[in-house]
Design an enzyme around this catalytic site. Structure first.
Site, PDB file in Angstrom:
ATOM      1  N   GLU A   4       0.831  -1.210   0.000  1.00 23.73           N
ATOM      2  CA  GLU A   4       0.000   0.000   0.000  1.00 23.73           C
ATOM      3  C   GLU A   4       0.868   1.264   0.000  1.00 23.73           C
ATOM      4  O   GLU A   4       1.902   1.318   0.665  1.00 23.73           O
ATOM      5  CB  GLU A   4      -0.890  -0.013   1.248  1.00 23.73           C
ATOM      6  N   LYS A  38      -9.586   2.160  -2.894  1.00 21.14           N
ATOM      7  CA  LYS A  38     -10.075   1.715  -1.588  1.00 21.14           C
ATOM      8  C   LYS A  38     -11.393   2.405  -1.281  1.00 21.14           C
ATOM      9  O   LYS A  38     -11.530   3.621  -1.449  1.00 21.14           O
ATOM     10  CB  LYS A  38      -9.033   2.045  -0.510  1.00 21.14           C
ATOM     11  N   CYS A  72      -5.370  -2.740   3.048  1.00 21.72           N
ATOM     12  CA  CYS A  72      -5.185  -2.584   4.496  1.00 21.72           C
ATOM     13  C   CYS A  72      -6.425  -2.977   5.283  1.00 21.72           C
ATOM     14  O   CYS A  72      -6.803  -4.134   5.377  1.00 21.72           O
ATOM     15  CB  CYS A  72      -4.739  -1.149   4.791  1.00 21.72           C
TER      16      CYS A  72
END
Length: 497
Positions: free
Chosen positions: A265, A321, A375
């Site tokens: 990430e 995301k 994440c």
């Protein structure tokens, strides 16, 4: 003169200290210690003490126990504030206190209601246990959700975790609370303890049988997962970010077969729109298609994304995301608050990230299609169901440097393993500072890099198992069981609380 608390109040406070301690002991079952017997025994003691509680007593008892559980299990929450301790360090104790008490309310409120509406003894124990399990599920949804440190997570590193392929994480919590409640919910506590041991032993054996069954063959895809070990307090420093970028290139370019290279990430400190001149360099170093975490901008908004870089440096599939961390990656009413200089804590661009459209299945050049998870998204099992097609594997790109080095990264890794068990899909994990790992379809770690280590993993992509019962039915069977238990335990309203 200072007012002295009334003696009765002090006695009530002292009476709750054992519950605070028992809650803290129960949390030792979570990673990194994994002392699941401590969880079962401590919860059993709390439920035993609560068997005759009225609504008020149950509320305070489980507020204390929940505070102990969440203070120990979430103490890593202080770590992000210590990255820049001079500016944010003073917030750390307040963050832990708020998280502990906020989480404790998810124990105290349902326990108080269950005690109010059930008879003392076994019905009360069953009602409280079922209400705690229901609350664990609700915690994954309310206020955007935070299903971290669920009671069932204590089993992830044991064969018992394999039942999650049928029941999900909620079923693991049901097992834990059933084993803890049985001694207090039966007329003969010793017989209840024996039943609890048989329940755990039976699921342990069933899980071991599943682990011993053959897995499907690995896919003919050579993966390279790169872990640059970019320390968080240096990650965005202009000089150090150059060092970390060169480290990513060097590790990617090392000799060895590779069909797909994966970076973690926010692997680089520049935006995707600004990366044009270096994309061919990155592609050449990778020697294969590259999936990388990177920030991007579109129409004045910023996104935390994964981008596929194809040979020659062209950009392929991009994923944004969508389940963002409140206050970390975005601020509620962020557009208004940005006008007075308030922005998200962890966002490196603008005042916070915007949310992507939702879960997706993306094409990976030379590999089966995959579901990306950035994440925090990997802690939400609901995002792995209802997809238009079943992916061949899961990919988690993460930056766990925010979580410190004690418990946070290991708890996050454990939850990723649980997602593999629930879905029957292998999961590949690329973490900035660790733990990067290749996890098979039963949640077992095939290969990994430890925390605070720069390196790479070269490994084949594990095969996928057939679709699991949990993928088909989700938490519906366990929720139905909770409803039956509550209906039986609450069917007669007591005359007093």
């Amino acid at each position: 003169m200072h007012a002295t608390p009334p003696p009765d109040r002090m006695r009530r406070v002292r009476a709750l200290l054992p519950d605070l301690g028992l809650g803290a002991v129960a949390a030792l079952g979570l990673a990194p210690l994994g002392l699941w017997p401590a969880t079962v025994l401590a919860l059993a003691a709390i439920l035993w003490r609560a068997a005759a509680d009225g609504a008020r007593a149950a509320f305070w008892r489980f507020l204390a126990a929940g505070a102990g559980w969440f203070a120990v299990s979430l103490f890593w929450i202080t770590e992000p504030f210590l990255v820049d301790a001079a500016r944010y360090g003073w917030m750390a104790p307040f963050a832990l206190l708020l998280m502990a008490l906020g989480g404790a309310l998810f124990w105290a409120l349902p326990a108080g209601v269950a005690a109010r509406l059930s008879r003392p003894g076994a019905p009360r124990v069953a009602a409280i246990a079922a209400s705690l399990l229901l609350s664990d599920w609700l915690r994954g949804w309310i206020f955007t959700g935070f299903p971290w440190a669920q009671i069932g997570h204590v089993w992830i590193d044991t064969p018992v975790a394999q039942i999650a392929s049928v029941t999900g994480a909620l079923g693991l919590g049901a097992l834990t609370l059933a084993a803890a409640a049985l001694p207090a919910a039966t007329r003969r506590p010793l017989a209840g303890a024996v039943l609890a041991a048989l329940l755990i032993g039976g699921t342990w054996l069933a899980g071991q049988v599943r682990l011993n069954a053959p897995l499907p063959p690995d896919r003919p895809v050579a993966l390279r997962i790169v872990q640059p070990d970019a320390t968080q307090h240096l990650k965005w420093d202009p000089e150090w970010s150059t060092v970390f970028f060169q480290r990513l290139l060097d590790l990617s370019a090392q000799p060895g077969p590779r069909d797909l290279v994966i970076w973690p990430e926010t692997a680089v400190n520049f935006l995707l729109e600004e990366a044009g001149p270096v994309l061919p360099i990155m592609s050449e170093a990778a020697g294969a298609p590259l999936i990388m975490g990177i920030q991007r901008r579109e129409d004045g908004r910023f996104y935390n994304s994964l981008a596929t870089i194809l040979p020659g440096g062209t950009v392929g599939a991009v994923y944004d995301k969508f389940h963002l961390v409140p206050f970390g990656e975005y601020i509620p009413w962020g557009d208004a608050l940005a006008r007075i200089g308030i922005g998200a804590f962890a966002a490196q661009q603008g005042n916070g990230y915007s949310s992507g459209p939702g879960p997706a299945v993306l094409a990976a050049p030379g590999a089966p299609d995959y579901q990306p998870l950035i994440c925090y998204e990997a802690i939400f099992p609901q995002h792995l169901r209802g997809l238009p097609q079943r992916p061949g594997w899961l990919l988690q790109a993460t930056n766990d440097a925010w979580f410190g080095t004690l418990s946070g990264p290991y708890q996050h890794l454990d939850q990723a393993r649980l997602r593999a068990i629930e879905t029957g899909l292998p999961l590949v994990r690329a973490a900035n500072t660790g733990v990067s790992a290749v996890i098979d379809a039963r949640g077992q770690i095939r290969d990994s890099l430890p925390l605070n280590t720069a390196g790479k993993i070269d490994a084949p992509l594990p095969g996928a198992l057939p679709e699991t019962p949990w993928t088909r039915y989700g938490n519906a069977p366990v929720l139905a069981l909770i409803a039956l238990i509550l209906a039986a335990a609450l069917r007669r309203r007591p005359s007093s609380s």
